[in-house]
Design a protein around this motif. Structure first.
Motif, PDB file in Angstrom:
ATOM      1  N   CYS A 181      -9.926  -7.257  64.653  1.00  0.00           N
ATOM      2  CA  CYS A 181     -10.393  -5.876  64.493  1.00  0.00           C
ATOM      3  C   CYS A 181      -9.294  -4.941  63.985  1.00  0.00           C
ATOM      4  O   CYS A 181      -9.578  -3.973  63.281  1.00  0.00           O
ATOM      5  CB  CYS A 181     -10.946  -5.342  65.814  1.00  0.00           C
ATOM      6  SG  CYS A 181     -12.683  -5.742  66.089  1.00  0.00           S
ATOM      7  N   HIS A 185      -8.936  -1.347  61.968  1.00  0.00           N
ATOM      8  CA  HIS A 185      -9.054  -0.172  62.842  1.00  0.00           C
ATOM      9  C   HIS A 185      -8.091   0.958  62.494  1.00  0.00           C
ATOM     10  O   HIS A 185      -8.491   2.135  62.476  1.00  0.00           O
ATOM     11  CB  HIS A 185      -8.841  -0.584  64.301  1.00  0.00           C
ATOM     12  CG  HIS A 185      -8.640   0.566  65.225  1.00  0.00           C
ATOM     13  ND1 HIS A 185      -9.668   1.406  65.600  1.00  0.00           N
ATOM     14  CD2 HIS A 185      -7.518   1.046  65.825  1.00  0.00           C
ATOM     15  CE1 HIS A 185      -9.192   2.339  66.409  1.00  0.00           C
ATOM     16  NE2 HIS A 185      -7.899   2.148  66.566  1.00  0.00           N
ATOM     17  N   GLN A 189     -10.204   4.305  61.832  1.00  0.00           N
ATOM     18  CA  GLN A 189     -10.369   5.083  63.056  1.00  0.00           C
ATOM     19  C   GLN A 189     -10.720   6.533  62.707  1.00  0.00           C
ATOM     20  O   GLN A 189     -10.465   7.004  61.595  1.00  0.00           O
ATOM     21  CB  GLN A 189      -9.091   5.024  63.877  1.00  0.00           C
ATOM     22  CG  GLN A 189      -7.879   5.644  63.185  1.00  0.00           C
ATOM     23  CD  GLN A 189      -6.612   5.529  64.000  1.00  0.00           C
ATOM     24  OE1 GLN A 189      -6.573   5.996  65.123  1.00  0.00           O
ATOM     25  NE2 GLN A 189      -5.583   4.899  63.436  1.00  0.00           N
ATOM     26  N   PHE A 327     -14.811   1.924  70.966  1.00  0.00           N
ATOM     27  CA  PHE A 327     -14.735   1.006  69.829  1.00  0.00           C
ATOM     28  C   PHE A 327     -15.348  -0.357  70.135  1.00  0.00           C
ATOM     29  O   PHE A 327     -14.752  -1.399  69.906  1.00  0.00           O
ATOM     30  CB  PHE A 327     -13.289   0.859  69.345  1.00  0.00           C
ATOM     31  CG  PHE A 327     -12.733   2.145  68.800  1.00  0.00           C
ATOM     32  CD1 PHE A 327     -13.145   2.631  67.581  1.00  0.00           C
ATOM     33  CD2 PHE A 327     -11.821   2.879  69.549  1.00  0.00           C
ATOM     34  CE1 PHE A 327     -12.658   3.833  67.089  1.00  0.00           C
ATOM     35  CE2 PHE A 327     -11.325   4.086  69.070  1.00  0.00           C
ATOM     36  CZ  PHE A 327     -11.749   4.559  67.826  1.00  0.00           C
ATOM     37  N   VAL A 330     -16.139  -1.874  65.166  1.00  0.00           N
ATOM     38  CA  VAL A 330     -15.105  -1.337  64.287  1.00  0.00           C
ATOM     39  C   VAL A 330     -15.619  -1.377  62.859  1.00  0.00           C
ATOM     40  O   VAL A 330     -16.060  -2.436  62.383  1.00  0.00           O
ATOM     41  CB  VAL A 330     -13.795  -2.145  64.408  1.00  0.00           C
ATOM     42  CG1 VAL A 330     -12.774  -1.711  63.364  1.00  0.00           C
ATOM     43  CG2 VAL A 330     -13.214  -2.007  65.809  1.00  0.00           C
TER      44      VAL A 330
END
Length: 468
Positions: A181, A185, A189, A327, A330
């Motif tokens: 992930c 990420h 994000q 999360f 993702v």
């Protein structure tokens, strides 16, 4: 009732309460600076319109007795002033009942804001601050020994925060189970920070180590919080270290800082400190509130064990016991909604936000623990237009009108029409990715972006619009 006390945790209590007051201060400052534009009488989602459809039981708030922007400012700035006083030690310099009252007022004032904040206050860290603040009322001050009951309940919050986040990952996106992930990420994000580009460019084996270490800490350390000392302090230290890593790698408002604050309560000096006898009335209140929390914990605990676990939900309107997580999935690609204005309908200029990506050459900045609410909701809007349906058209109309409060939500130099509002505004969708090392050296840009297409048709001073 000495068996109910843990005098060796005087330092943990001190650190917890002072840090929590600091987080309250940030929350109230955010409300004072952004509330009028977002939920004010003429805001994007006005509080009076919301409360007209909500009962006290659904949304307990001081604003149920009447709302005005002036009252909202009084609550926000008053809460900020009280938070400063408590952070400076005021709650320890007064009798026990007065110290408890200080914490209760902080909780009530912030609850009143959260329960009318609508989608702008739908984040898990709002409930986390309120739940932690409610327990701070029953932690006492320097006149009594820290109660074991309250200290254990604080660890129960931290357990739910960490284990909830760990389980939602394992049950959710398969990339967490495959340890991949973090290939995505740091780039996708909600609001990258100043070091996110470098985190994203770490070798993939290190990303896998990151993901594996995250699982170990989130699922192992919370259990160790309930071990005898020094095991609990070591577990708290692991959690604090992980949270500081997250602080460096992104902007998550005060989520990481409240989590650190909760972990600090597990710090023990290893020796006892002399305190007067605990008043019976205080011990009774602590035990009664502990019993209430245990009853209210049934649904959050059941949610933790459920294969259909949900993240960040309050099971009571007072936000006393909640469920947390982050999360569970993702995103692999980053999209950004860019708002643009035009004086002639041909040349379009972009509005620049404080935190969310815009100009590809602008390096992401650090804002956390400060929370840029509009920037965060713009990230959700890029994921799904449904998130923005209630407020995006009003936002575009505010830009079309040159509304000063709305423009204050943007960068100081982010308004491309400082002298006269544009005649047209629109929203477009771009695909963003971090530049490669070679692109960064050649162009100086942090981002590369490509136009995907329209997101919201243009509005003008002469016509209205519908969604694409």
């Amino acid at each position: 009732m000495d068996w109910l006390n843990a005098p060796g945790y005087w330092l943990g209590r001190l650190l917890f309460q002072r840090a929590l007051a600091g987080v309250y201060l940030v929350g109230f400052l955010v409300a004072a600076r952004q509330g009028k534009a977002l939920i004010g009488e003429h805001g994007l989602l006005p509080v009076p319109r919301f409360l007209a459809r909500r009962t006290w039981r659904e949304a307990p708030s001081l604003f149920q007795f009447g709302y005005s922007d002036r009252r909202f400012a009084a609550v926000s700035w008053g809460g900020a002033a009280l938070a400063v006083a408590v952070a400076a030690g005021a709650a320890d310099a007064v009798p026990l009942w007065a110290g408890m009252l200080c914490w209760a007022v902080l909780w009530l004032l912030y609850l009143s804001i959260v329960n009318v904040g609508q989608t702008w206050y739908s984040f898990g860290w709002e409930s986390l601050l309120l739940e932690s603040g409610a327990l701070a009322v029953f932690l006492g001050n320097g006149t009594v020994a820290p109660p074991i009951t309250t200290l254990l309940l604080i660890r129960w919050i931290l357990f739910r925060v960490e284990v909830g986040a760990g389980l939602i990952k394992l049950r959710g996106d398969r990339c967490w189970r495959e340890l991949t992930c973090l290939y995505y990420h740091h780039e996708t994000q909600p609001m990258p920070g100043p070091f996110s580009w470098w985190f994203h460019r770490l070798p993939k084996p290190l990303h896998r180590v990151e993901a594996g270490a995250n699982h170990v800490v989130q699922l192992g350390a919370p259990v160790a919080l309930f071990l005898p000392q020094p095991g609990a302090t070591v577990a708290a230290g692991l959690i604090v270290t992980t949270q500081l890593w997250l602080v460096l790698s992104g902007n998550f408002a005060w989520l990481n800082w409240v989590t650190i604050t909760l972990a600090l309560s597990a710090v023990s000096t290893g020796g006892d400190r002399a305190y007067p006898a605990t008043p019976t009335w205080f011990a009774v209140l602590v035990l009664a509130y502990g019993a209430l929390v245990l009853v209210l914990s049934y649904r959050p605990a059941r949610n933790l064990l459920s294969s259909r676990q949900v993240m960040n939900r309050s099971f009571d309107s007072l936000h006393l016991v909640n469920t947390y997580g982050a999360f569970g999935s993702v995103t692999r690609l980053r999209h950004e909604v860019v708002l643009e204005g035009s004086a002639d309908g041909h040349t379009w200029l972009a509005y620049e936000f404080k935190g969310k990506p815009g100009d590809p050459r602008r390096r992401p900045r650090q804002f956390a623990p400060y929370h840029l609410r509009l920037d965060w909701l713009m990230w959700f809007a890029a994921l799904n237009p449904g998130y923005a349906r209630p407020w995006l058209t009003p936002l575009l109309r505010k830009l079309l009108d040159g509304d000063r409060e709305t423009l204050r939500l943007l960068r100081r130099d982010g308004n491309p029409f400082p002298d006269m509002p544009p005649a047209h505004v629109r929203a477009t969708l771009y695909r963003y990715r971090f530049t490669t090392r070679a692109e960064r050296r050649a162009t100086g840009a942090w981002w590369h972006r490509e136009l995907v297409g329209g997101y919201h048709r243009s509005l003008s001073t002469f016509h209205s619009s519908t969604w694409d």
